[in-house]
Design a protein around this motif. Structure first.
Motif, PDB file in Angstrom:
ATOM      1  N   GLN A   1      42.945  42.048  40.621  1.00 10.55           N
ATOM      2  CA  GLN A   1      44.415  41.941  41.306  1.00 10.55           C
ATOM      3  C   GLN A   1      44.524  43.199  42.362  1.00 10.55           C
ATOM      4  N   LEU A   2      44.133  44.319  42.112  1.00  9.57           N
ATOM      5  CA  LEU A   2      44.221  45.282  43.066  1.00  9.57           C
ATOM      6  C   LEU A   2      43.161  45.503  44.080  1.00  9.57           C
ATOM      7  N   ASP A   3      43.469  45.646  45.390  1.00  9.32           N
ATOM      8  CA  ASP A   3      42.610  45.699  46.450  1.00  9.32           C
ATOM      9  C   ASP A   3      41.653  46.851  46.271  1.00  9.32           C
ATOM     10  N   GLY A   4      41.963  47.972  45.830  1.00  7.46           N
ATOM     11  CA  GLY A   4      41.001  48.980  45.694  1.00  7.46           C
ATOM     12  C   GLY A   4      39.668  48.697  44.580  1.00  7.46           C
ATOM     13  N   PHE A   5      40.288  48.327  43.599  1.00  4.53           N
ATOM     14  CA  PHE A   5      39.322  47.582  42.410  1.00  4.53           C
ATOM     15  C   PHE A   5      38.329  46.841  43.181  1.00  4.53           C
ATOM     16  N   ARG A   6      38.958  45.769  43.791  1.00  2.35           N
ATOM     17  CA  ARG A   6      38.205  44.366  44.340  1.00  2.35           C
ATOM     18  C   ARG A   6      37.216  44.876  45.140  1.00  2.35           C
TER      19      ARG A   6
ATOM     20  N   ILE B   1      35.793  48.082  45.355  1.00  2.00           N
ATOM     21  CA  ILE B   1      34.681  48.871  44.650  1.00  2.00           C
ATOM     22  C   ILE B   1      33.830  48.080  43.862  1.00  2.00           C
ATOM     23  N   LEU B   2      34.406  47.030  43.209  1.00  2.70           N
ATOM     24  CA  LEU B   2      33.506  46.267  42.363  1.00  2.70           C
ATOM     25  C   LEU B   2      33.189  45.000  42.962  1.00  2.70           C
ATOM     26  N   GLY B   3      33.527  44.270  44.300  1.00  4.82           N
ATOM     27  CA  GLY B   3      33.137  43.303  44.752  1.00  4.82           C
ATOM     28  C   GLY B   3      33.713  41.882  43.908  1.00  4.82           C
ATOM     29  N   THR B   4      35.038  42.063  43.496  1.00  3.02           N
ATOM     30  CA  THR B   4      35.570  41.080  42.743  1.00  3.02           C
ATOM     31  C   THR B   4      36.437  40.254  43.743  1.00  3.02           C
ATOM     32  N   THR B   5      36.640  39.279  43.177  1.00  3.65           N
ATOM     33  CA  THR B   5      37.749  38.148  44.245  1.00  3.65           C
ATOM     34  C   THR B   5      38.920  38.011  43.261  1.00  3.65           C
ATOM     35  N   GLU B   6      40.060  37.848  44.050  1.00  2.03           N
ATOM     36  CA  GLU B   6      41.558  37.877  43.222  1.00  2.03           C
ATOM     37  C   GLU B   6      41.342  36.434  42.354  1.00  2.03           C
ATOM     38  N   ILE B   7      41.815  36.623  41.251  1.00  6.09           N
ATOM     39  CA  ILE B   7      41.873  35.114  40.435  1.00  6.09           C
ATOM     40  C   ILE B   7      43.466  35.041  40.277  1.00  6.09           C
ATOM     41  N   ASN B   8      43.792  33.794  39.860  1.00 10.10           N
ATOM     42  CA  ASN B   8      45.040  33.443  39.639  1.00 10.10           C
ATOM     43  C   ASN B   8      45.216  33.399  37.973  1.00 10.10           C
TER      44      ASN B   8
END
Length: 184
Positions: A138-143, A145-152
Motif C-alpha cells: 500500500q505504501l509507495d516507499g515499500f512498493r 524497495i520491495l518491488g510489490t504492486t498495490e493490491i485491493n
C-alpha cells in the motif's frame, strides 16, 4: 510461473530479516515449556528434528508453497497480472508466517485458546507484522524497495484467506497428532 522467480531478492531478504528474525526474537522470550527442567536430556547426538517435527515442517512448507503458487497463478489468470499475484503471495507469505510462529509454540496444543496470546512479545510482533503485511503493497516507499504492486481489499482477502487455510490445516494436523498420541 512468475518466470521462475516468485519473489525478488529484496522480498526474500524482507521475509528473512524482518519477518522471521522478529518472530525468532519474540520466541526467544516466550515462556518455557511446562516441565521442561524435569525432562531427561536428549542423548548426545540425537537430533532435535524428530519424525513428527520433520512431518510438520514438510507438510507446513508444502501447504504454504501450494498456496503461494496458487495465488501467483490466480493473479495471472483472474486479475491479469503476475505482479498482483506475486504481491498477493508475498502478503500471504507474511501472514502465513504469523500463523506458523504461533503454531510452532507447541507440537500438539491448539492455538485456538486464550493462552496463545500470553506472550506480550509475540503479540506485539504479530501485530506489527500484520500491519507491515498490509503496508508492503500500500505504501509507495515499500512498493519501490520491495518491488510489490498495490493490491485491493479483495486481493488482500485472498492473502488473508490463505493464512486462515494454513491455520485450519495445521490445527487439523495437531488434532490428528493428539488423537494418535492418546491411542499409542
Amino acid at each position: 510461473m512468475a518466470a521462475g522467480e516468485p519473489f525478488t531478492p529484496p522480498q526474500v531478504l524482507w521475509i528473512h530479516f524482518v519477518v522471521n528474525a522478529s518472530f525468532g526474537f519474540a520466541l526467544g522470550f516466550d515462556q518455557e515449556s511446562p516441565g521442561l527442567m524435569r525432562r531427561r536430556p536428549r542423548p548426545r547426538g540425537e537430533s532435535v528434528l524428530t519424525r513428527p517435527v520433520l512431518v510438520t515442517v514438510g507438510l507446513g512448507g508444502l501447504a504454504i508453497t501450494v498456496i503461494l503458487l496458487g495465488l501467483i497463478k490466480l493473479g495471472e489468470s483472474h486479475f491479469g497480472s503476475v505482479g498482483i499475484g506475486s504481491s498477493m503471495a508475498f502478503t500471504a507469505f507474511a501472514l502465513c508466517l504469523i500463523v506458523a510462529a504461533f503454531e510452532c509454540r507447541s507440537a500438539t496444543d491448539s492455538v485456538l485458546t486464550t493462552s496463545t496470546f500470553d506472550s506480550k512479545q509475540m503479540n506485539w510482533v504479530a501485530l506489527a507484522q500484520f500491519v507491515l503485511a498490509v503496508l508492503v503493497t500500500q505504501l509507495d516507499g515499500f512498493r519501490r524497495i520491495l518491488g510489490t504492486t498495490e493490491i485491493n481489499l479483495r486481493q488482500f482477502g485472498w492473502a488473508l484467506l490463505s493464512a486462515v487455510v494454513l491455520l485450519l490445516l495445521w490445527e487439523l494436523g495437531k488434532l490428528l497428532a493428539r488423537r494418535a498420541k492418546r491411542r499409542g
